[in-house]
Design a protein around this motif. Sequence first.
Motif, mmCIF file in Angstrom:
data_model
loop_
_atom_site.group_PDB
_atom_site.id
_atom_site.type_symbol
_atom_site.label_atom_id
_atom_site.label_comp_id
_atom_site.label_asym_id
_atom_site.label_seq_id
_atom_site.Cartn_x
_atom_site.Cartn_y
_atom_site.Cartn_z
ATOM 1 N N THR B 64 1.969 8.009 1.005
ATOM 2 C CA THR B 64 1.439 7.122 2.041
ATOM 3 C C THR B 64 0.262 7.763 2.776
ATOM 4 O O THR B 64 -0.406 7.103 3.559
ATOM 5 C CB THR B 64 2.523 6.778 3.089
ATOM 6 N N PRO B 67 -3.858 6.235 1.373
ATOM 7 C CA PRO B 67 -3.850 4.801 1.086
ATOM 8 C C PRO B 67 -5.170 4.397 0.439
ATOM 9 O O PRO B 67 -6.119 5.174 0.441
ATOM 10 C CB PRO B 67 -3.727 4.181 2.476
ATOM 11 N N PRO B 68 -5.201 3.196 -0.110
ATOM 12 C CA PRO B 68 -6.450 2.705 -0.705
ATOM 13 C C PRO B 68 -7.581 2.766 0.317
ATOM 14 O O PRO B 68 -7.383 2.408 1.475
ATOM 15 C CB PRO B 68 -6.128 1.256 -1.082
ATOM 16 N N THR B 107 5.866 3.805 -6.674
ATOM 17 C CA THR B 107 6.078 2.996 -5.481
ATOM 18 C C THR B 107 4.969 1.951 -5.378
ATOM 19 O O THR B 107 3.925 2.072 -6.016
ATOM 20 C CB THR B 107 6.035 3.867 -4.221
ATOM 21 N N PRO B 108 5.218 0.923 -4.558
ATOM 22 C CA PRO B 108 4.169 -0.079 -4.321
ATOM 23 C C PRO B 108 2.874 0.576 -3.817
ATOM 24 O O PRO B 108 1.786 0.229 -4.272
ATOM 25 C CB PRO B 108 4.785 -0.949 -3.230
ATOM 26 N N GLU B 109 3.007 1.560 -2.923
ATOM 27 C CA GLU B 109 1.818 2.248 -2.417
ATOM 28 C C GLU B 109 1.010 2.885 -3.547
ATOM 29 O O GLU B 109 -0.217 2.781 -3.609
ATOM 30 C CB GLU B 109 2.197 3.363 -1.423
ATOM 31 N N ARG B 111 0.985 2.150 -6.652
ATOM 32 C CA ARG B 111 0.389 1.107 -7.487
ATOM 33 C C ARG B 111 -0.867 0.539 -6.826
ATOM 34 O O ARG B 111 -1.892 0.306 -7.482
ATOM 35 C CB ARG B 111 1.418 -0.011 -7.710
ATOM 36 N N GLN B 112 -0.788 0.364 -5.526
ATOM 37 C CA GLN B 112 -1.906 -0.216 -4.782
ATOM 38 C C GLN B 112 -3.119 0.719 -4.801
ATOM 39 O O GLN B 112 -4.253 0.285 -5.007
ATOM 40 C CB GLN B 112 -1.452 -0.438 -3.330
ATOM 41 N N THR B 113 -2.838 2.005 -4.583
ATOM 42 C CA THR B 113 -3.925 2.974 -4.608
ATOM 43 C C THR B 113 -4.565 3.013 -5.993
ATOM 44 O O THR B 113 -5.783 3.047 -6.133
ATOM 45 C CB THR B 113 -3.404 4.374 -4.232
ATOM 46 N N ARG B 114 -3.719 3.003 -7.020
ATOM 47 C CA ARG B 114 -4.262 3.039 -8.379
ATOM 48 C C ARG B 114 -5.126 1.805 -8.653
ATOM 49 O O ARG B 114 -6.188 1.909 -9.254
ATOM 50 C CB ARG B 114 -3.128 3.135 -9.398
ATOM 51 N N ALA B 115 -4.671 0.670 -8.163
ATOM 52 C CA ALA B 115 -5.456 -0.553 -8.357
ATOM 53 C C ALA B 115 -6.824 -0.415 -7.698
ATOM 54 O O ALA B 115 -7.847 -0.857 -8.250
ATOM 55 C CB ALA B 115 -4.704 -1.751 -7.786
ATOM 56 N N ALA B 116 -6.853 0.201 -6.535
ATOM 57 C CA ALA B 116 -8.132 0.400 -5.834
ATOM 58 C C ALA B 116 -9.050 1.300 -6.646
ATOM 59 O O ALA B 116 -10.267 1.081 -6.718
ATOM 60 C CB ALA B 116 -7.880 0.989 -4.445
#
Lengths: 187, 187
Positions: B64, B67-68, B107-109, B111-116
């Motif tokens: 955490t 973050p993105p 974790t969702p976090e 995944r989100q960072t990777r997407a960014a």
Amino acid sequence: MARPARIDRTQVLAEALALADEHGLESLTMAGVAGRLGVTPMALYRYVASKADLLDGIVELLLTEFPPPAPGLTWRKRLGALASNVRASARRHPSVFPLLLERPVATPEARQTRAAVYAALGESGVPQDRVAQVERLVSTALLGFAVSEVAGRFRDHSRRQLDADFDALEGMLAGFLQAQVGVETSG
Amino acid sequence: MARPARIDRTQVLAEALALADEHGLESLTMAGVAGRLGVTPMALYRYVASKADLLDGIVELLLTEFPPPAPGLTWRKRLGALASNVRASARRHPSVFPLLLERPVATPEARQTRAAVYAALGESGVPQDRVAQVERLVSTALLGFAVSEVAGRFRDHSRRQLDADFDALEGMLAGFLQAQVGVETSG
DNA sequence: ACCTGAACACCGTTCAAGT
DNA sequence: ACCTGAACACCGTTCAAGT
């Protein structure tokens, strides 16, 4: 009176490494190692100062698995062979290999291997005053990949994909070397 | 009857992380964490299934911290900011950060960072079918460097040299991205 | 529902004692 | 010189019991 020793430090380290390879790092216990040698746990303290010292010894043992590559090959093949050896060693010792990234090592073997890499980088055209830094970045990327592959983030990736990633990694590093050739002095 | 809980999982993980930061990983003990919370060790088992689960929780907590990056910046600045965050997080948590390389996290976090990162790489011109692999190599090199820096091989290097190495690492990765632009499909 | 006391198996490590 | 027995402090974990 001098009695013949039933075990020695090399055996202790070798059994410890084998135990970790077979059953994981959390099974690497003084009693476990002693059991393999047919000895009580306390006997090990003649040969290792503590469990931390045992782990240090294992890391040094690991380093002997990628000796300086044979001279006579091109610098490219020498670096490639070294990288393959590192990766193969990681695959043999998945639970212990990450320690390599976490402990500073300064054995004669490590120094010798680094010197061989310096020589290869010099031949490749990397300026002398950049060789040390380039070695650090290249070996860090390689070790980071090897650890990710065997002990972590890439654990459930297919062998096919890991091989492709390793090829791409070598491509990245080759490109980096190329870019260093003929570069001016810097910090 | 429902009694108000004196602690919760977040507090347990936060105290565990703080304890490891302050006194090292080998001081991270159930009793130690419990002591910080004014509770007996057994109370922790309502919130973590085991010590392994506690460590997993800490790794998720670490994630955490990067973050993105904020949209609106160029892809270059977004990746640079992310890299700086990762490095800063490693420096804050030297003894725990290496776990990031050793445990697969989904974790969702994360995944989100990777997407960014995927998005930034796409904008940079890396072909879509190479984006995932490029992300893997880039993040591996970055994490490997951060671990080496705070927990291992580079422990006794000067801050000046570490900063210079980090700059060079960013240069290497930037060059790698550049080289990917417009490359044809591959495995 | 949340926490504790008692209890267990296991661990690293020491030290004096045996051969 | 090399190994062991006994002993210690510490660790993770369980379970039944308390509020």
